[in-house]
Scaffold this motif. Structure first.
Motif, PDB file in Angstrom:
ATOM      1  N   THR A   1       5.742 -23.402 -22.240  1.00  0.00           N
ATOM      2  CA  THR A   1       4.663 -22.315 -23.105  1.00  0.00           C
ATOM      3  C   THR A   1       3.399 -22.953 -21.891  1.00  0.00           C
ATOM      4  O   THR A   1       2.545 -21.825 -21.640  1.00  0.00           O
ATOM      5  N   GLU A   2       2.896 -23.751 -21.458  1.00  0.00           N
ATOM      6  CA  GLU A   2       2.488 -24.813 -20.802  1.00  0.00           C
ATOM      7  C   GLU A   2       2.380 -23.510 -19.244  1.00  0.00           C
ATOM      8  O   GLU A   2       1.306 -22.658 -18.209  1.00  0.00           O
TER       9      GLU A   2
ATOM     10  N   GLY B   1       4.632 -13.367 -14.587  1.00  0.00           N
ATOM     11  CA  GLY B   1       5.855 -12.591 -14.937  1.00  0.00           C
ATOM     12  C   GLY B   1       6.294 -13.452 -15.874  1.00  0.00           C
ATOM     13  O   GLY B   1       6.202 -14.230 -15.815  1.00  0.00           O
ATOM     14  N   LEU B   2       6.867 -12.705 -16.883  1.00  0.00           N
ATOM     15  CA  LEU B   2       7.901 -13.434 -17.864  1.00  0.00           C
ATOM     16  C   LEU B   2       8.868 -12.278 -17.998  1.00  0.00           C
ATOM     17  O   LEU B   2       8.656 -11.408 -18.145  1.00  0.00           O
ATOM     18  N   VAL B   3       9.947 -12.585 -17.831  1.00  0.00           N
ATOM     19  CA  VAL B   3      11.760 -12.238 -17.767  1.00  0.00           C
ATOM     20  C   VAL B   3      12.835 -12.929 -18.878  1.00  0.00           C
ATOM     21  O   VAL B   3      12.615 -14.124 -19.046  1.00  0.00           O
TER      22      VAL B   3
ATOM     23  N   SER C   1       6.664 -16.018 -27.833  1.00  0.00           N
ATOM     24  CA  SER C   1       6.065 -16.127 -28.888  1.00  0.00           C
ATOM     25  C   SER C   1       4.725 -15.293 -28.670  1.00  0.00           C
ATOM     26  O   SER C   1       4.139 -15.266 -26.914  1.00  0.00           O
ATOM     27  N   ALA C   2       4.197 -15.167 -29.459  1.00  0.00           N
ATOM     28  CA  ALA C   2       2.579 -14.405 -29.380  1.00  0.00           C
ATOM     29  C   ALA C   2       1.578 -15.719 -28.386  1.00  0.00           C
ATOM     30  O   ALA C   2       1.195 -14.859 -27.648  1.00  0.00           O
ATOM     31  N   GLU C   3       1.724 -16.421 -28.721  1.00  0.00           N
ATOM     32  CA  GLU C   3       1.121 -17.653 -27.707  1.00  0.00           C
ATOM     33  C   GLU C   3       1.852 -18.016 -26.802  1.00  0.00           C
ATOM     34  O   GLU C   3       0.709 -17.969 -25.203  1.00  0.00           O
ATOM     35  N   GLN C   4       2.696 -17.655 -26.434  1.00  0.00           N
ATOM     36  CA  GLN C   4       3.441 -17.867 -24.773  1.00  0.00           C
ATOM     37  C   GLN C   4       3.047 -16.349 -23.991  1.00  0.00           C
ATOM     38  O   GLN C   4       2.768 -15.919 -22.226  1.00  0.00           O
TER      39      GLN C   4
ATOM     40  N   LEU D   1       8.277 -17.222 -14.768  1.00  0.00           N
ATOM     41  CA  LEU D   1       9.066 -17.459 -15.795  1.00  0.00           C
ATOM     42  C   LEU D   1      10.279 -16.017 -16.282  1.00  0.00           C
ATOM     43  O   LEU D   1       9.931 -15.595 -17.271  1.00  0.00           O
ATOM     44  N   MET D   2      11.445 -16.725 -16.311  1.00  0.00           N
ATOM     45  CA  MET D   2      12.501 -16.306 -17.106  1.00  0.00           C
ATOM     46  C   MET D   2      13.184 -17.424 -17.676  1.00  0.00           C
ATOM     47  O   MET D   2      13.559 -18.764 -17.433  1.00  0.00           O
TER      48      MET D   2
END
Length: 274
Positions: A180-181, A188-190, A206-209, A124-125
């Motif tokens: 978020t989902e 990976g997150l970008v 966010s911390a949740e994500q 997710l970017m």
């Protein structure tokens, strides 16, 4: 060799230190200036490039928010995927402007250094601007399984998704309520937005994500330890910082400016992270 950087909010850039140090290592007299300016349109960028050429500059780097404009006005692009749509490195002292994108190559090298032979998986970017385009095409080169992209600018978002799909990269656009989902189901997150930069503080995720992923990348490097990076480190994820991208893209850019082979180890320990 006279070089420079064009962008906004670049007063803390370490590009002058990096390029001038490489010049010393290679015995090439090099100066590097910052052009922190607010330009109104592509024509204004073109006029600035013409002025710098007349003043004897060999080339410039281009950063936020002018990378897409640079693509649009440069006739010749090299070592750059068709459809990438953004340039960060321009040679301006020839008969025609020419350019390349070392953000793309620099990201690939930074990812491979941290994650070795592991493919990116599902990613997710956030951000579909100039640096987002470079990272997205870099992920395509790394054989990303699927790239999900979110940007509040829906025009930029849809344009990037279309260009990636035409290049054969599996990708799709996200709406805000799906972020978020999606994040919780990605490897990976970008962050390819300015969020986290010292002029636009905050957490891009966010911390949740930031839970359960394998790796993260943040394009911001001033500061290096963004809120997003700190969340990822606390969760023991593999972290690729914006500073790693900065070093690799800078080495690639200097190699292109100087037409000399450059070993990134020349900078080992000599550029501070803060």
């Amino acid at each position: 060799m006279k070089l420079g950087l064009i962008g906004q909010h670049i007063q803390k850039s370490k590009s002058p230190q990096l390029h001038e140090l490489l010049g010393k290592k290679l015995d090439i007299a090099t100066s590097y200036d910052l052009f922190d300016c607010k330009l109104d349109n592509e024509q204004a960028l073109y006029e600035l490039l013409k002025d710098l050429k007349q003043r004897g500059y060999r080339g410039v780097n281009v950063t936020h928010p002018y990378k897409v404009w640079a693509w649009n006005i440069v006739a010749n692009t090299f070592n750059t995927s068709a459809g990438l749509g953004a340039l960060n490195t321009l040679i301006i002292d020839g008969e025609e402007l020419s350019g390349t994108n070392t953000d793309c190559s620099g990201f690939v090298r930074a990812y491979q250094k941290e994650c070795s032979d592991l493919k990116p998986g599902k990613v997710l970017m956030k951000g579909a601007g100039g640096v987002g385009r470079a990272i997205a095409f870099g992920l395509g080169m790394l054989e990303v399984e699927h790239l999900y992209i979110f940007d509040e600018n829906t025009v930029s978002l849809q344009a990037l998704v279309s260009d990636l799909q035409q290049a054969g990269v599996a990708c799709s656009a996200l709406t805000a309520d799906a972020v978020t989902e999606c994040a919780l189901n990605c490897d990976g997150l970008v962050n390819a937005t300015p969020v986290g930069h010292y002029t636009t503080p905050g957490a891009s995720f966010s911390a949740e994500q930031v839970q359960g992923q394998r790796w993260v990348f943040d394009a911001v490097y001033t500061p290096v330890a963004t809120e997003f990076i700190c969340l990822a480190r606390a969760a023991n994820m593999s972290v690729i910082s914006g500073f790693e991208l900065f070093i690799h893209q800078g080495v690639d850019a200097y190699q292109w400016f100087s037409q000399r082979a450059v070993d990134s180890q020349l900078l080992s320990g000599e550029i501070s992270v803060e």
